[in-house]
Structure formats: structure tokens, C-alpha cells
Design a protein around this motif. Structure first.
Motif, short mmCIF file in Angstrom:
data_model
loop_
_atom_site.label_atom_id
_atom_site.label_comp_id
_atom_site.label_asym_id
_atom_site.label_seq_id
_atom_site.Cartn_x
_atom_site.Cartn_y
_atom_site.Cartn_z
N GLU A 145 7.24 1.46 -7.97
CA GLU A 145 6.80 1.10 -6.63
C GLU A 145 5.60 1.92 -6.21
O GLU A 145 4.67 1.43 -5.55
CB GLU A 145 7.96 1.29 -5.66
N PHE A 146 5.58 3.21 -6.61
CA PHE A 146 4.45 4.07 -6.31
C PHE A 146 3.20 3.60 -7.07
O PHE A 146 2.08 3.61 -6.52
CB PHE A 146 4.80 5.51 -6.69
N LYS A 147 3.38 3.17 -8.31
CA LYS A 147 2.24 2.64 -9.07
C LYS A 147 1.69 1.38 -8.42
O LYS A 147 0.47 1.20 -8.31
CB LYS A 147 2.67 2.36 -10.50
N TYR A 148 2.59 0.51 -8.00
CA TYR A 148 2.14 -0.73 -7.34
C TYR A 148 1.41 -0.42 -6.04
O TYR A 148 0.42 -1.09 -5.67
CB TYR A 148 3.32 -1.65 -7.06
N ALA A 149 1.87 0.60 -5.32
CA ALA A 149 1.21 0.97 -4.07
C ALA A 149 -0.21 1.49 -4.34
O ALA A 149 -1.15 1.19 -3.59
CB ALA A 149 2.03 2.02 -3.33
N LEU A 150 -0.39 2.26 -5.43
CA LEU A 150 -1.72 2.73 -5.78
C LEU A 150 -2.64 1.58 -6.17
O LEU A 150 -3.83 1.56 -5.81
CB LEU A 150 -1.63 3.74 -6.92
N LEU A 151 -2.10 0.59 -6.88
CA LEU A 151 -2.92 -0.58 -7.25
C LEU A 151 -3.34 -1.35 -6.00
O LEU A 151 -4.48 -1.85 -5.91
CB LEU A 151 -2.13 -1.48 -8.20
N ALA A 152 -2.43 -1.45 -5.03
CA ALA A 152 -2.78 -2.14 -3.80
C ALA A 152 -3.85 -1.38 -3.02
O ALA A 152 -4.79 -1.97 -2.45
CB ALA A 152 -1.53 -2.33 -2.94
N LEU A 153 -3.76 -0.05 -3.02
CA LEU A 153 -4.78 0.74 -2.34
C LEU A 153 -6.13 0.63 -3.04
O LEU A 153 -7.18 0.70 -2.40
CB LEU A 153 -4.34 2.21 -2.28
N ASN A 154 -6.10 0.48 -4.38
CA ASN A 154 -7.36 0.29 -5.11
C ASN A 154 -8.07 -0.99 -4.71
O ASN A 154 -9.30 -1.06 -4.73
CB ASN A 154 -7.09 0.28 -6.61
N CYS A 155 -7.27 -2.02 -4.36
CA CYS A 155 -7.89 -3.28 -3.92
C CYS A 155 -8.57 -3.11 -2.57
O CYS A 155 -9.61 -3.72 -2.30
CB CYS A 155 -6.84 -4.38 -3.84
N ILE A 156 -7.95 -2.28 -1.70
CA ILE A 156 -8.53 -2.07 -0.37
C ILE A 156 -9.64 -1.03 -0.44
O ILE A 156 -10.73 -1.22 0.12
CB ILE A 156 -7.44 -1.64 0.62
N CYS A 157 -9.34 0.06 -1.11
CA CYS A 157 -10.31 1.16 -1.22
C CYS A 157 -10.43 1.52 -2.69
O CYS A 157 -9.54 2.21 -3.22
CB CYS A 157 -9.87 2.35 -0.38
N PRO A 158 -11.46 1.09 -3.38
CA PRO A 158 -11.58 1.36 -4.82
C PRO A 158 -11.58 2.86 -5.14
O PRO A 158 -12.03 3.69 -4.34
CB PRO A 158 -12.92 0.70 -5.18
N ALA A 159 -11.06 3.19 -6.31
CA ALA A 159 -11.01 4.56 -6.84
C ALA A 159 -10.01 5.44 -6.12
O ALA A 159 -10.06 6.68 -6.23
CB ALA A 159 -12.38 5.21 -6.83
N THR A 160 -9.08 4.84 -5.36
CA THR A 160 -8.06 5.65 -4.68
C THR A 160 -7.14 6.34 -5.69
O THR A 160 -6.83 7.53 -5.57
CB THR A 160 -7.23 4.78 -3.73
N SER A 161 -6.70 5.58 -6.70
CA SER A 161 -5.80 6.17 -7.70
C SER A 161 -6.50 7.27 -8.48
O SER A 161 -5.89 8.29 -8.83
CB SER A 161 -5.30 5.09 -8.65
#
Length: 434
Positions: A405-421
Motif C-alpha cells: 500500500e505504501f508503494k502504491y501511494a508513492l506511485l500515486a504521488l509520482n503521478c501528481i508530483c514527479p520524482a517524489t519516490s
């Protein structure tokens, strides 16, 4: 009909069995009563010795037929007042003799029971010597049964080390008490030793000091000393070997976390299925990074033995004073009791990231979480789950962290703000050691 017979227990036999055997608390009371009778018998023997006048000699008429009457009568014949005789008869014959027929203690029971029954038939024989001091061995047996019933009654498993120490101490006390009373009585035909001199001789002899200022004078006393030393050389090494074996097993499994330390110091419990060096170092570095957690102890509860790398890390002074390893399973109440889970400030149930079958790993984590929650419902619970669909089964936990779930949340943040992960990864890795 068979079901009603075994379930209802309406027969008198079943009711008696339910009260005396199946009912743990009533069984414990009976053990305490039997133990008290044996101790009372030993105390009455001491009273008989202390109240006896060594200058007075009383004998029965048939003893005149013995050869050398003046020498042998003090051993066979003793002074026993009528009230003391009555107390010894009552304390000796209240117990259930038939319960002991098929046991090892049957011979001792008969030695201490039959002579008193004979004195009841012919009261002038009340002065006949009876080795009542042998009841100390029956008291030892009753004490062992009492401890076992006590553990069952309070529904808590004590350490086997404690039981073995009690057995060892009681055996040593019984040997000294038997030798002391036996020498004191046999020396009535010699130098008439008192109880203190006999006790002094036994302590000096069993401690292998051997001053030689107090020694037995007649051959029965010397024979008794040889027998008691031979018994001690056989019995005590066997029990010491069992105690050493339990100590080694306890050290191998990590022992117990002290109840006194659990009540006076703060600790958390880390439950894992297998402990790897990377998982251990990540947890310890992250846990002790907070300044308020510096005084906490970490109790690791793991069913597997420590590997070489983990052992070396836990031997480092920085971690050896803070981390305690216990080999055990979170699914067993006795292991949770060893870790003092009910006094813990928190419990962390982690799953290894290298598990091949992630679903099976989550199932094991769920079972451990259920066991901990059932054993210590007030302990804060922190659970790590690998798959999101398994979070429902541990929703009772205070905090649940799902890796996927944490990995999926990072992928979603990458879509909104690239390079977040990437930013979070760099922050985590570059912050180590600061």
C-alpha cells in the motif's frame, strides 16, 4: 447412555473423582494438608527428643531377655509421654494410607504407621522407638506435588529451573535432617549426642570439612553415616546434572525477562518469524533514533536460533545493554509470559521483506497479532502487513503498516508530483548515521 454417563457424572465415584482429582484447587488443599501432617510429625519428633530426660531409663519387661540390655535398651526404648504419643498417633494415621500403596513412599508410610497402630493395641509399647523423622522424605514428596498443583491452580507456568532448585534444596535438607536425627538417636547408646552436636557433625561432614572434634562412637552410627554419604553421592549429582541441563537449555533459549525489571523499566517486544541482520539493524536504528526511546529495552521474541551475524551484533556493548534475545514463539502463552508482554510498552510484529510466499507470511503475522492481542489486550500493537487485502484481519491493532500500500501511494504521488519516490528514497538513505 454412554454420553450421559461421562458427561453428567452422577455417580458417587465420579463426583469424588471430580472433587479430589479434577478440581485443582481442592486437590491443592489436600496436598497442603498432607504436607502439614508430615512436617508436624517431624516437629513432634523434635519435641520428644527435647523433652526426654537422658538420665532416666525406662524399659519393658521383655527387654530383659536381650543380651547386653544396658547398652541396647536406649536405642530400642525411648521416653514418650502419653499426650505426645496421642498426638503422634493422630498425626500419623489421619492420612490416607491406601493412596500410597502402589507408590515408592509406601515403605516409609508403613514404617511410620504400623508401629503406632501396634501401640494403640497395647499402650505400654508407646515408648517403643519409631523413626518418625523419616517423614521428612514424605514431606518432600508432598511439597513437589503441592508445587505442581499450585501451578495448575493459578493457571501460570513457572520455570522448570525453579522446580528443580526446590527439589535440590529439599533433598539436601532431608539428607541432613535424617542423618542428624539418626545419629542423635543411635548415639544414645554411646556418648548421648544432642541435636545440635548431631547437626554440627552432619554439616561438617557433608561440606567435606571434617574437623573431627565430633565423631560417632558406635558402629550403628558409623554405618548410618556411610549410608547417608553414599546416598548423597548418588542422588545429589543426578539432581545437579538435571539442574545444569535446565540451565543450559534456558541459556540456549534466552531465559526469561525478569518480572521486576518489567515493572521498573520500560521495554518493547519485537516478534519476528526469522531474524536477519538487515531487519534487526533497520529496526534498532530507527527505534533508538528518537531521543525519548533511549532508555527502552528491546525484547526480541523469535522461534529460531540466532545466526552468527546477529549474535555478533548483539554482543556489541551498545546493543548488549539494550537488546535481549528470547527464543520462543508469539503463538505460545508461556513464551509471551517470558517476554512479559503484559507489561510491555508496545509490541512490534514485523514480516521479513525477503519472504517468497507473501500471503503465507501475512497469515503468520495475523496469527501472531491475534495471539498477542488475546494475551495482552492493553498492549499497543504495531503490525507490518505485506498485502493490502490482509489489513482487515488486523484492524484491531493500534497501527498497521502495509508495504504494498505504501508503494502504491508513492506511485500515486509520482503521478501528481514527479520524482517524489526518488526524493523520499534519497532522504532515507542519506539520513543514516545523522
Amino acid at each position: 447412555s454412554w454420553i450421559e454417563f461421562y458427561v453428567n457424572e452422577n455417580t458417587l465415584k465420579e463426583r469424588l473423582k471430580l472433587f479430589f482429582i479434577k478440581n485443582q484447587r481442592s486437590s491443592l488443599r489436600i496436598r497442603v494438608f498432607h504436607f502439614s501432617l508430615k512436617v508436624l510429625s517431624c516437629l513432634l519428633y523434635i519435641c520428644r527428643v527435647l523433652t526426654e530426660d537422658p538420665a532416666t531409663k525406662k524399659a519393658c519387661s521383655f527387654l530383659n531377655y536381650f543380651h547386653d540390655y544396658a547398652t541396647r535398651s536406649p536405642i530400642i526404648w525411648v521416653e514418650r509421654s502419653l499426650p505426645l504419643w496421642a498426638l503422634q498417633v493422630i498425626s500419623r494415621n489421619i492420612g490416607n494410607i491406601w493412596e500410597q500403596i502402589l507408590r515408592i513412599s509406601f515403605i516409609l508410610e508403613m514404617i511410620n504407621t504400623i508401629p503406632f497402630l501396634i501401640t494403640m493395641l497395647w499402650w505400654p509399647l508407646r515408648n517403643l522407638f519409631i523413626p518418625v523423622f523419616l517423614n521428612c522424605w514424605l514431606a518432600k514428596h508432598a511439597l513437589e506435588n503441592m508445587i505442581n498443583d499450585l501451578h495448575r491452580a493459578i493457571q501460570r507456568t513457572q520455570s522448570a529451573m525453579f522446580n528443580q532448585v526446590v527439589i535440590l534444596i529439599s533433598t539436601l535438607l532431608c539428607l541432613i535432617f535424617t542423618c542428624m536425627c539418626g545419629i542423635q538417636h543411635l548415639e544414645r547408646a554411646g556418648n548421648k549426642r544432642n541435636l545440635f552436636d548431631s547437626l554440627y557433625f552432619c554439616i561438617v561432614t557433608f561440606s567435606t570439612v571434617g574437623f573431627g572434634d565430633v565423631t560417632p562412637e558406635i558402629w550403628p552410627s558409623k554405618l548410618l553415616v556411610v549410608i547417608m554419604i553414599s546416598v548423597a553421592l548418588v542422588v545429589l549429582p543426578i539432581q545437579l546434572e538435571q539442574l545444569a541441563y535446565l540451565w543450559m537449555e534456558r541459556q540456549k533459549s534466552g531465559g526469561n525477562y525478569s518480572r521486576h525489571r518489567a515493572e521498573t523499566e520500560k521495554h518493547v517486544v519485537l516478534c519476528v518469524s526469522s531474524l536477519k541482520i538487515d531487519l534487526l539493524m533497520d529496526f534498532l536504528n530507527e527505534f533508538y533514533a528518537h531521543p525519548r526511546l533511549q532508555d527502552y529495552y528491546v525484547i526480541i521474541l523469535c522461534p529460531t536460533e540466532m545466526d552468527v551475524q546477529v549474535r555478533r551484533v548483539l554482543q556489541i556493548p551498545m546493543w548488549s545493554q539494550r537488546v535481549i534475545y528470547l527464543q520462543g514463539s508469539a503463538l505460545k502463552d508461556q513464551d509471551l509470559l517470558r517476554a512479559k508482554m503484559d507489561n510491555a510498552e508496545g509490541c512490534f510484529i514485523l514480516t521479513s521483506r525477503c519472504e517468497v510466499d507473501r500471503t503465507a507470511a501475512d497469515h503468520q503475522t495475523i496469527l501472531r497479532a491475534w495471539a498477542v492481542k488475546d494475551f495482552a489486550p492493553n498492549c499497543p500493537l504495531y503490525v507490518q502487513i505485506l498485502k493490502p487485502e490482509n489489513k482487515f484481519h488486523v484492524k484491531f491493532a493500534d497501527h498497521v503498516v502495509c508495504e504494498e500500500e505504501f508503494k502504491y501511494a508513492l506511485l500515486a504521488l509520482n503521478c501528481i508530483c514527479p520524482a517524489t519516490s526518488t526524493l523520499i528514497t534519497l532522504l532515507v538513505h542519506t539520513s543514516q548515521g545523522l
